[in-house]
Design a protein around this motif. Structure first.
Motif, PDB file in Angstrom:
ATOM      1  N   VAL A  63       0.862  -1.176   0.000  1.00 27.72           N
ATOM      2  CA  VAL A  63       0.000   0.000   0.000  1.00 27.72           C
ATOM      3  C   VAL A  63       0.899   1.227   0.000  1.00 27.72           C
ATOM      4  CG1 VAL A  63      -1.761   1.293   1.266  1.00 27.72           C
ATOM      5  CG2 VAL A  63      -1.831  -1.210   1.234  1.00 27.72           C
ATOM      6  N   TYR A  64       0.576   2.206  -0.823  1.00 29.37           N
ATOM      7  CA  TYR A  64       1.391   3.415  -0.910  1.00 29.37           C
ATOM      8  C   TYR A  64       0.468   4.613  -1.126  1.00 29.37           C
ATOM      9  CZ  TYR A  64       0.511   3.263  -5.922  1.00 29.37           C
ATOM     10  OH  TYR A  64      -0.108   3.251  -7.148  1.00 29.37           O
ATOM     11  N   GLY A  65       1.030   5.790  -0.978  1.00 32.74           N
ATOM     12  CA  GLY A  65       0.205   6.971  -1.209  1.00 32.74           C
ATOM     13  C   GLY A  65       0.979   8.255  -1.081  1.00 32.74           C
ATOM     14  N   LEU A  66       0.265   9.337  -1.300  1.00 34.41           N
ATOM     15  CA  LEU A  66       0.841  10.670  -1.215  1.00 34.41           C
ATOM     16  C   LEU A  66      -0.259  11.627  -0.788  1.00 34.41           C
ATOM     17  CD1 LEU A  66       3.191  12.354  -3.786  1.00 34.41           C
ATOM     18  CD2 LEU A  66       1.147  13.552  -3.033  1.00 34.41           C
ATOM     19  N   VAL A  67       0.059  12.503   0.157  1.00 35.87           N
ATOM     20  CA  VAL A  67      -0.869  13.538   0.606  1.00 35.87           C
ATOM     21  C   VAL A  67      -0.178  14.882   0.438  1.00 35.87           C
ATOM     22  CG1 VAL A  67      -2.172  14.478   2.545  1.00 35.87           C
ATOM     23  CG2 VAL A  67      -2.019  11.991   2.238  1.00 35.87           C
ATOM     24  N   ASP A  68      -0.822  15.787  -0.288  1.00 37.05           N
ATOM     25  CA  ASP A  68      -0.241  17.100  -0.577  1.00 37.05           C
ATOM     26  C   ASP A  68      -1.302  18.151  -0.264  1.00 37.05           C
ATOM     27  OD1 ASP A  68       0.574  19.515  -1.820  1.00 37.05           O
ATOM     28  OD2 ASP A  68       1.710  18.440  -3.335  1.00 37.05           O
ATOM     29  N   ILE A  69      -0.994  19.036   0.679  1.00 33.67           N
ATOM     30  CA  ILE A  69      -1.897  20.129   1.035  1.00 33.67           C
ATOM     31  C   ILE A  69      -1.110  21.433   1.008  1.00 33.67           C
ATOM     32  CG2 ILE A  69      -3.407  21.112   2.801  1.00 33.67           C
ATOM     33  CD1 ILE A  69      -3.925  18.330   3.837  1.00 33.67           C
ATOM     34  N   GLY A  70      -1.661  22.448   0.364  1.00 38.40           N
ATOM     35  CA  GLY A  70      -0.960  23.721   0.281  1.00 38.40           C
ATOM     36  C   GLY A  70      -1.886  24.900   0.491  1.00 38.40           C
ATOM     37  N   ARG A 115      -3.063  10.808  -3.519  1.00 36.79           N
ATOM     38  CA  ARG A 115      -3.428   9.516  -4.089  1.00 36.79           C
ATOM     39  C   ARG A 115      -3.253   8.403  -3.072  1.00 36.79           C
ATOM     40  NH1 ARG A 115       1.474  10.446  -8.040  1.00 36.79           N
ATOM     41  NH2 ARG A 115       0.477  12.470  -7.784  1.00 36.79           N
ATOM     42  N   LEU A 116      -3.919   7.300  -3.304  1.00 37.84           N
ATOM     43  CA  LEU A 116      -3.772   6.097  -2.493  1.00 37.84           C
ATOM     44  C   LEU A 116      -3.881   4.903  -3.437  1.00 37.84           C
ATOM     45  CD1 LEU A 116      -3.551   4.846   0.381  1.00 37.84           C
ATOM     46  CD2 LEU A 116      -6.052   4.729   0.382  1.00 37.84           C
ATOM     47  N   GLY A 117      -2.941   3.977  -3.311  1.00 38.03           N
ATOM     48  CA  GLY A 117      -2.955   2.840  -4.217  1.00 38.03           C
ATOM     49  C   GLY A 117      -2.338   1.605  -3.607  1.00 38.03           C
ATOM     50  N   PHE A 118      -2.380   0.544  -4.376  1.00 40.17           N
ATOM     51  CA  PHE A 118      -1.693  -0.684  -3.974  1.00 40.17           C
ATOM     52  C   PHE A 118      -1.130  -1.351  -5.229  1.00 40.17           C
ATOM     53  CE2 PHE A 118      -6.127  -1.942  -4.612  1.00 40.17           C
ATOM     54  CZ  PHE A 118      -6.022  -3.083  -5.394  1.00 40.17           C
ATOM     55  N   GLU A 139      -4.588   2.600  -8.495  1.00 46.16           N
ATOM     56  CA  GLU A 139      -4.305   3.865  -7.817  1.00 46.16           C
ATOM     57  C   GLU A 139      -5.480   4.827  -7.963  1.00 46.16           C
ATOM     58  OE1 GLU A 139      -0.208   5.513  -8.089  1.00 46.16           O
ATOM     59  OE2 GLU A 139      -1.225   7.219  -9.004  1.00 46.16           O
ATOM     60  N   ALA A 140      -5.937   5.365  -6.836  1.00 48.17           N
ATOM     61  CA  ALA A 140      -7.045   6.317  -6.811  1.00 48.17           C
ATOM     62  C   ALA A 140      -6.514   7.706  -6.485  1.00 48.17           C
ATOM     63  CB  ALA A 140      -8.084   5.895  -5.764  1.00 48.17           C
ATOM     64  N   GLY A 141      -7.088   8.718  -7.124  1.00 44.11           N
ATOM     65  CA  GLY A 141      -6.762  10.100  -6.813  1.00 44.11           C
ATOM     66  C   GLY A 141      -7.888  10.736  -6.025  1.00 44.11           C
ATOM     67  N   PHE A 142      -7.553  11.447  -4.958  1.00 41.46           N
ATOM     68  CA  PHE A 142      -8.591  12.025  -4.109  1.00 41.46           C
ATOM     69  C   PHE A 142      -8.143  13.375  -3.578  1.00 41.46           C
ATOM     70  CE2 PHE A 142      -5.749   9.875  -1.234  1.00 41.46           C
ATOM     71  CZ  PHE A 142      -5.715  10.667  -0.102  1.00 41.46           C
ATOM     72  N   ASN A 143      -9.110  14.151  -3.118  1.00 42.91           N
ATOM     73  CA  ASN A 143      -8.831  15.448  -2.524  1.00 42.91           C
ATOM     74  C   ASN A 143      -8.761  15.295  -1.015  1.00 42.91           C
ATOM     75  OD1 ASN A 143      -9.238  18.194  -1.420  1.00 42.91           O
ATOM     76  ND2 ASN A 143      -9.501  18.735  -3.559  1.00 42.91           N
ATOM     77  N   THR A 144      -7.613  15.637  -0.456  1.00 41.72           N
ATOM     78  CA  THR A 144      -7.409  15.475   0.978  1.00 41.72           C
ATOM     79  C   THR A 144      -8.348  16.345   1.802  1.00 41.72           C
ATOM     80  OG1 THR A 144      -5.073  15.203   0.412  1.00 41.72           O
ATOM     81  CG2 THR A 144      -5.612  15.359   2.736  1.00 41.72           C
ATOM     82  N   LEU A 145      -8.793  17.476   1.246  1.00 46.12           N
ATOM     83  CA  LEU A 145      -9.578  18.440   2.011  1.00 46.12           C
ATOM     84  C   LEU A 145     -11.025  18.019   2.197  1.00 46.12           C
ATOM     85  CD1 LEU A 145      -8.120  21.644   0.360  1.00 46.12           C
ATOM     86  CD2 LEU A 145      -7.492  20.653   2.564  1.00 46.12           C
ATOM     87  N   ASP A 146     -11.584  17.254   1.247  1.00 51.65           N
ATOM     88  CA  ASP A 146     -12.966  16.791   1.424  1.00 51.65           C
ATOM     89  C   ASP A 146     -13.122  15.287   1.190  1.00 51.65           C
ATOM     90  OD1 ASP A 146     -12.746  16.522  -1.311  1.00 51.65           O
ATOM     91  OD2 ASP A 146     -14.199  18.093  -1.802  1.00 51.65           O
ATOM     92  N   THR A 180      -8.988   5.824 -10.956  1.00 50.08           N
ATOM     93  CA  THR A 180      -8.913   6.647 -12.159  1.00 50.08           C
ATOM     94  C   THR A 180      -7.479   6.983 -12.557  1.00 50.08           C
ATOM     95  OG1 THR A 180      -9.808   8.642 -13.175  1.00 50.08           O
ATOM     96  CG2 THR A 180      -9.063   8.847 -10.908  1.00 50.08           C
ATOM     97  N   ARG A 181      -6.534   6.926 -11.623  1.00 51.07           N
ATOM     98  CA  ARG A 181      -5.146   7.252 -11.954  1.00 51.07           C
ATOM     99  C   ARG A 181      -4.480   6.096 -12.702  1.00 51.07           C
ATOM    100  NH1 ARG A 181      -2.861  11.750  -9.648  1.00 51.07           N
ATOM    101  NH2 ARG A 181      -0.853  10.824 -10.159  1.00 51.07           N
TER     102      ARG A 181
END
Length: 486
Positions: A63-70, A115-118, A139-146, A180-181
Motif C-alpha cells: 500500500v502506498y500513497g501521497l498527501v499534498d496540502i498547500g 493519491r492512495l494505491g496498492f 491507484e485512486a486520486g482524491f482530494n485530501t480536504l474533502d 482513475t489514476r
C-alpha cells in the motif's frame, strides 16, 4: 494575504519530524530486534509493504500513497473547485466576470495530486525456461480536504447552462472512477520486457514527469496543470489510456546506460470503457549525465468534454462532448554538467483535426448526462490547428556543495505555449494565441516521508484567442505546501 501563513505552513513538517523522532527515541518504544511502527514508517523505503510466499512463489503486496496540502494565492480566479486535482488553474487563464477575484485558500495538490494505491507481484512463474512475474497496480486520486475522488466531469456539469462561470472547471482524464489514476495488470519478463493491460499512463505523461524542470507541479507548471500539453498530446483525456495494452522494455548498455522503448494501444470507442482509439510509441536513452526521450502518438475520435450551452437552463447539470483526431510528437532532453545541476528542456507539437466519425451517440459519459445525447466533431472537414509547446529550465541540489543544506533543491523554468490559427477553407484569427509561463520552486526534504515547498508561477496571455476585453492577460499564483509520501 498574510505571508505568515505560508511560513507557518513551511515549518509544520519540521515539528512533525521532531515529534516522530522523539517518539522513536523514547526508551522501550522500539528495540533493535523489533522496531516500532513509527520507526519503520519513518525509515523504511516501503513501510507498508508485506513480503510473503504464495505457494513457492515469492510475492509482495504494498500500500502506498501521497498527501499534498498547500496554501495558495492567485490574483484572478473563479472560486476553487475541490473535485479537481489542482483546485486553482492559473495556466487556464481567467475570464472577467463578477465572480473572478483574487483568492487565497487551501488547496489539494499544490505539487502533486493526493493519491492512495496498492501494487504487487507474484514472482518466479516459469515458462519456456524463463522466469516471469505477475504484476499489478491500482491507484485512486482524491482530494485530501474533502476526501472526494477527483472528478473533472462533475466540475463541468456544475458550470453548464445557467451555472456558467460559477467555479473553476476543466476537462481531465480523472472523472470520478475509483482507480482513475491507474488500474492495470500484466507480466514482467525481465529482459523480455513488460506486457500490461488496463488504464495506463500515456508515455507522453510519463516522460513529462521526469523531463519537467519544475517536477510537473500540478498547480504551478503547465505540464502538471494541463493534461492537454502534459500527457494527452492535444486532448487531456488521452493522458491516461483506458482499455489499453502496453509493451515496454529497457536494454542496458555498458556503464549502466540504458535504451528504453515502449508502445501502447488504446482499443475502440465504447461508452463506459474507452473513448477514442489510438497509439503512442516511445524511444529513449538515459545515462547519468545525459538523457533524451522521444514519443509520437495518434488518436481517432477522441472525446474532449466541456461545459454545455452557457446560459441555457436546459443544459444545467450536463456536459458537452466534442470529437477530435489528434497527432502529436514530443522531444525532451536532460544534461547534468555537474552532480548538483540539471538542465532540462523539451518541445511538443500537436495537431487537432476533424474526427473520423462525424457524430457518436453518448447519452451518458463519466456518470454525467451528455447535452443533446450526441458528440460531434470539434472541427469542420478540411480544418486543422497546429499547437506548439517549448520549455527550458534547470534545477539545483544544494547538498553537493553545501552539506548543511542537504535536502534543499530549487528549480526554475520558462514555458511557451503557442496555438496557431485554425486553418482550412477560411482562417479563424480568434483561435490564435500564446501563453508565456515562468515558474520557480524550492523544496526542502526533511526525511523520506516529509517535505515542504514554496512556488510561484506567472502566466501571460496574448493573441486573439485571449481578448483583453473579456480575459485577464496576466494570471499569477504563489503558494506553499506540505507533502507526505509513504
Amino acid at each position: 494575504m498574510n505571508l505568515n501563513h505560508f511560513f507557518k505552513l513551511a515549518l509544520l513538517p519540521l515539528s512533525i519530524h521532531q515529534a516522530f523522532a522523539a517518539q522513536t527515541e523514547q526508551p522501550g518504544t522500539a528495540t533493535q530486534e523489533s522496531p516500532s511502527f513509527v520507526s519503520r514508517f519513518m525509515n523504511d523505503d516501503n513501510p507498508l509493504r508485506v513480503n510473503f510466499e504464495l505457494g513457492d512463489h515469492p510475492s509482495y503486496f504494498q500500500v502506498y500513497g501521497l498527501v499534498d496540502i498547500g496554501l495558495t494565492h492567485i490574483n484572478h480566479s473563479l472560486p476553487e473547485s475541490y473535485e479537481l486535482a489542482n483546485n486553482f488553474y492559473p495556466y487556464a487563464g481567467a475570464k472577467k466576470t463578477a465572480r473572478t477575484t483574487s483568492r487565497t485558500n487551501w488547496v489539494n495538490g499544490g505539487w502533486q495530486g493526493s493519491r492512495l494505491g496498492f501494487k504487487g507481484e507474484v514472482a518466479k512463474l516459469q515458462a519456456w525456461d524463463h522466469d516471469f512475474k505477475f504484476i499489478y497496480q491500482f491507484e485512486a486520486g482524491f482530494n485530501t480536504l474533502d476526501m472526494k475522488l477527483h472528478d473533472a466531469a462533475q466540475t463541468l456539469a456544475d458550470n453548464s447552462g445557467t451555472n456558467a462561470n460559477s467555479s473553476v472547471s476543466t476537462n481531465s482524464s480523472m472523472n470520478g472512477e475509483l482507480f482513475t489514476r491507474q488500474a492495470w495488470a500484466g507480466i514482467d519478463g525481465g529482459s523480455l520486457g513488460k506486457l500490461t493491460y488496463g488504464t495506463q499512463y500515456n508515455p507522453f505523461f510519463e516522460i513529462t514527469v521526469t523531463y519537467d524542470p519544475n517536477g510537473k507541479a500540478d498547480s504551478f507548471s503547465p505540464l502538471g496543470e494541463s493534461g492537454t500539453v502534459g500527457g494527452g498530446g492535444g486532448v487531456s483525456e488521452n493522458s491516461r489510456m483506458k482499455n489499453s495494452i502496453k509493451y515496454a522494455n529497457v536494454y542496458e548498455l555498458e556503464d549502466h546506460d540504458k535504451i528504453n522503448y515502449a508502445v501502447i494501444n488504446q482499443f475502440g470507442n465504447s461508452a463506459g470503457t474507452s473513448h477514442g482509439n489510438g497509439f503512442t510509441t516511445q524511444l529513449g536513452y538515459e545515462s547519468s549525465a545525459f538523457g533524451v526521450q522521444f514519443a509520437y502518438d495518434k488518436f481517432f475520435d477522441s472525446v474532449r468534454s466541456g461545459v454545455a450551452a452557457p446560459g441555457n437552463p436546459l443544459a444545467n447539470d450536463t456536459i458537452a462532448v466534442a470529437l477530435l483526431n489528434t497527432e502529436a510528437a514530443l522531444l525532451t532532453g536532460r544534461w547534468s554538467p555537474t552532480k548538483d545541476l540539471k538542465i532540462i528542456g523539451g518541445m511538443e507539437w500537436y495537431q487537432l483535426k476533424p474526427s473520423s466519425t462525424a457524430t457518436i451517440s453518448y447519452h451518458n459519459l463519466y456518470d454525467q448526462t451528455v447535452f443533446g445525447g450526441v458528440a460531434t466533431s470539434a472541427l469542420q472537414p478540411s480544418f486543422k490547428q497546429d499547437n506548439h509547446v517549448y520549455y527550458l529550465g534547470a534545477n539545483f541540489d544544494f547538498a553537493q556543495r553545501m552539506p548543511a543544506l542537504a535536502g534543499l533543491t530549487t528549480s526554475i523554468g520558462f514555458y511557451e505555449t503557442k496555438a496557431d490559427a485554425i486553418e482550412g477553407p477560411t482562417v479563424s484569427t480568434n483561435s490564435q494565441g500564446k501563453i508565456d509561463t515562468w515558474t520557480a520552486m524550492a523544496d526542502y526534504r526533511f526525511n523520506k516521508r516529509f517535505d515542504t515547498y514554496v512556488a510561484y508561477t506567472s502566466n501571460h496571455f496574448s493573441g486573439d484567442k485571449y481578448p483583453s476585453a473579456t480575459t485577464y492577460r496576466d494570471v499569477n499564483s504563489v503558494g506553499a505546501g506540505l507533502r507526505l509520501k509513504f
